[in-house]
Motif scaffolding. Structure first.
Motif, PDB file in Angstrom:
ATOM      1  N   PRO A   1       0.734  -1.200  -0.158  1.00 50.41           N
ATOM      2  CA  PRO A   1       0.004   0.028  -0.066  1.00 50.41           C
ATOM      3  C   PRO A   1       0.583   1.397   0.465  1.00 50.41           C
ATOM      4  O   PRO A   1       0.452   2.492  -0.750  1.00 50.41           O
ATOM      5  CB  PRO A   1      -0.600  -0.001   1.465  1.00 50.41           C
ATOM      6  N   TYR A   2       2.077   1.457   0.865  1.00 43.07           N
ATOM      7  CA  TYR A   2       2.755   2.392   0.829  1.00 43.07           C
ATOM      8  C   TYR A   2       3.731   3.267  -0.755  1.00 43.07           C
ATOM      9  O   TYR A   2       3.691   4.024  -0.850  1.00 43.07           O
ATOM     10  CB  TYR A   2       3.553   2.422   2.248  1.00 43.07           C
ATOM     11  N   ARG A   3       3.566   2.057  -1.384  1.00 43.93           N
ATOM     12  CA  ARG A   3       4.193   2.428  -2.617  1.00 43.93           C
ATOM     13  C   ARG A   3       2.766   2.639  -3.419  1.00 43.93           C
ATOM     14  O   ARG A   3       3.398   3.548  -4.634  1.00 43.93           O
ATOM     15  CB  ARG A   3       4.691   0.831  -3.335  1.00 43.93           C
ATOM     16  N   ILE A   4       1.704   2.228  -3.329  1.00 41.87           N
ATOM     17  CA  ILE A   4       1.156   2.466  -3.919  1.00 41.87           C
ATOM     18  C   ILE A   4       0.487   4.215  -3.850  1.00 41.87           C
ATOM     19  O   ILE A   4       0.479   4.948  -4.710  1.00 41.87           O
ATOM     20  CB  ILE A   4      -0.012   1.823  -4.392  1.00 41.87           C
ATOM     21  N   ALA A   5       0.713   4.852  -2.760  1.00 38.56           N
ATOM     22  CA  ALA A   5       0.256   5.590  -2.232  1.00 38.56           C
ATOM     23  C   ALA A   5       1.333   6.496  -2.804  1.00 38.56           C
ATOM     24  O   ALA A   5       0.844   7.223  -3.099  1.00 38.56           O
ATOM     25  CB  ALA A   5       0.302   5.898  -1.128  1.00 38.56           C
ATOM     26  N   GLN A   6       2.551   6.036  -3.043  1.00 36.96           N
ATOM     27  CA  GLN A   6       3.512   6.775  -2.939  1.00 36.96           C
ATOM     28  C   GLN A   6       3.590   7.333  -4.709  1.00 36.96           C
ATOM     29  O   GLN A   6       4.081   8.518  -5.175  1.00 36.96           O
ATOM     30  CB  GLN A   6       5.000   6.081  -2.539  1.00 36.96           C
ATOM     31  N   ARG A   7       2.476   6.939  -5.659  1.00 35.46           N
ATOM     32  CA  ARG A   7       2.375   7.295  -6.869  1.00 35.46           C
ATOM     33  C   ARG A   7       1.255   7.827  -6.967  1.00 35.46           C
ATOM     34  O   ARG A   7       0.916   8.375  -8.241  1.00 35.46           O
ATOM     35  CB  ARG A   7       1.639   5.331  -7.660  1.00 35.46           C
ATOM     36  N   GLY A   8       0.691   8.344  -5.554  1.00 36.44           N
ATOM     37  CA  GLY A   8      -0.241   9.859  -5.895  1.00 36.44           C
ATOM     38  C   GLY A   8      -1.340   8.754  -5.509  1.00 36.44           C
ATOM     39  O   GLY A   8      -2.810  10.015  -6.427  1.00 36.44           O
ATOM     40  N   LEU A   9      -2.758   8.194  -5.041  1.00 33.54           N
ATOM     41  CA  LEU A   9      -3.688   7.642  -4.716  1.00 33.54           C
ATOM     42  C   LEU A   9      -3.423   8.100  -3.790  1.00 33.54           C
ATOM     43  O   LEU A   9      -2.987   7.278  -2.400  1.00 33.54           O
ATOM     44  CB  LEU A   9      -3.533   6.535  -5.111  1.00 33.54           C
ATOM     45  N   GLY A  10      -4.741   9.560  -3.075  1.00 31.75           N
ATOM     46  CA  GLY A  10      -4.889   9.033  -1.802  1.00 31.75           C
ATOM     47  C   GLY A  10      -6.183   8.937  -1.487  1.00 31.75           C
ATOM     48  O   GLY A  10      -7.354   9.044  -1.658  1.00 31.75           O
ATOM     49  N   LEU A  11      -6.447   7.974  -0.322  1.00 28.45           N
ATOM     50  CA  LEU A  11      -7.636   7.384   0.427  1.00 28.45           C
ATOM     51  C   LEU A  11      -8.605   7.829   0.984  1.00 28.45           C
ATOM     52  O   LEU A  11      -7.182   8.403   2.141  1.00 28.45           O
ATOM     53  CB  LEU A  11      -7.441   5.911   0.241  1.00 28.45           C
ATOM     54  N   VAL A  12      -9.219   8.171   0.896  1.00 32.08           N
ATOM     55  CA  VAL A  12     -10.367   8.175   1.927  1.00 32.08           C
ATOM     56  C   VAL A  12     -11.183   7.155   2.570  1.00 32.08           C
ATOM     57  O   VAL A  12     -12.204   6.905   1.638  1.00 32.08           O
ATOM     58  CB  VAL A  12     -11.227   9.476   2.260  1.00 32.08           C
ATOM     59  N   PRO A  13     -10.809   5.997   3.498  1.00 33.85           N
ATOM     60  CA  PRO A  13     -11.265   5.433   3.480  1.00 33.85           C
ATOM     61  C   PRO A  13     -12.726   5.161   3.754  1.00 33.85           C
ATOM     62  O   PRO A  13     -13.689   6.025   4.736  1.00 33.85           O
ATOM     63  CB  PRO A  13     -10.105   4.555   4.728  1.00 33.85           C
ATOM     64  N   GLU A  14     -14.130   3.782   4.190  1.00 35.90           N
ATOM     65  CA  GLU A  14     -15.027   3.792   4.697  1.00 35.90           C
ATOM     66  C   GLU A  14     -14.724   3.625   6.139  1.00 35.90           C
ATOM     67  O   GLU A  14     -13.935   2.950   6.252  1.00 35.90           O
ATOM     68  CB  GLU A  14     -15.741   2.410   4.038  1.00 35.90           C
TER      69      GLU A  14
END
Length: 237
Positions: A74-87
């Motif tokens: 997950p941290y790698r994917i977040a570093q690619r620029g995806l920001g999640l507001v989770p349920e």
């Protein structure tokens, strides 16, 4: 033609022996607002979890600006620029509002307008009023604002919201929809899941309807409004 900001191609995923996604495919372009709609239990949250690396896919591809990221942590994917507001918001209850925001601060967009604590507070003035309050002391609506602000603090290329306004009072929902509209006007790419069809139609450019782990309808807002049966077929309980 440049690659989409996010491209999901024939994605399969699930939990243990229980398969939930059966070839999910959709895309979000830069500056575009896109929805995933569908009844409960049809695979929307599983899709988000798989895209973000919280679940490992069993097949298909997830690409961010053309680069395959499926299966990465997950941290790698977040570093690619995806920001999640989770349920469920998942704010840090024992940190203050400001500490929650600072905890995720990053700059994914060199040269672009960067989100800071001050700019998040300007977007959500309630958070400014409660800047020193603990996350656990906030109302549900304030926690959702904080969850959005926390995701923005990563300076994402794409903001993903899972159940953007679920369980919130109508006045808070309207405030959040207004803020998402402002983000759209500023060019933020957004993928949003919610049950408020009318609000989604007023906000988004394109829509994907999910049924049993696959996309069964897609089109722009005009096409959605013109297809009178789509709500009855796929969205009514």
């Amino acid at each position: 033609m440049s690659a989409p900001m996010l491209s999901v191609e024939d994605l399969t995923s699930g939990y243990g022996d229980s398969q939930v996604l059966f070839g999910m495919s959709f895309a979000v372009a830069a500056g575009e607002v896109v929805t995933l709609m569908g009844r409960n239990g049809m695979g929307k949250t599983t899709t988000v979890a798989t895209v973000m690396g919280l679940l490992r896919p069993t097949g298909g591809a997830v690409r961010v600006e053309g680069e395959a990221v499926q299966g990465q942590p997950p941290y790698r994917i977040a570093q690619r620029g995806l920001g999640l507001v989770p349920e469920g918001r998942q704010v840090f209850p024992t940190l203050t509002v400001e500490e929650n925001l600072v905890a995720t601060a990053a700059n994914r967009r060199p040269g672009a307008a960067r989100w800071t604590v001050d700019s998040v507070v300007e977007l959500f003035p309630r958070l400014g009023e409660r800047r020193r309050h603990l996350g656990g002391q906030l109302s549900g609506g304030e926690q959702q604002m904080l969850a959005i602000g926390r995701a923005l603090m990563t300076n994402p290329k794409l903001l993903i919201l899972d159940e953007a306004t679920e369980g919130l009072a109508p006045i808070i929902r309207e405030e959040i929809w207004g803020c998402l509209g402002r983000l759209k006007d500023e060019g933020e790419a957004i993928l949003v899941i919610d049950k408020n069809v009318s609000a989604l139609l007023g906000l988004a450019d394109r829509h994907y309807v999910v049924e049993k782990g696959r996309v069964v309808w897609q089109g722009d807002t005009a096409s959605f409004r013109a297809d009178a049966g789509v709500i009855e077929r796929y969205l009514h309980v």
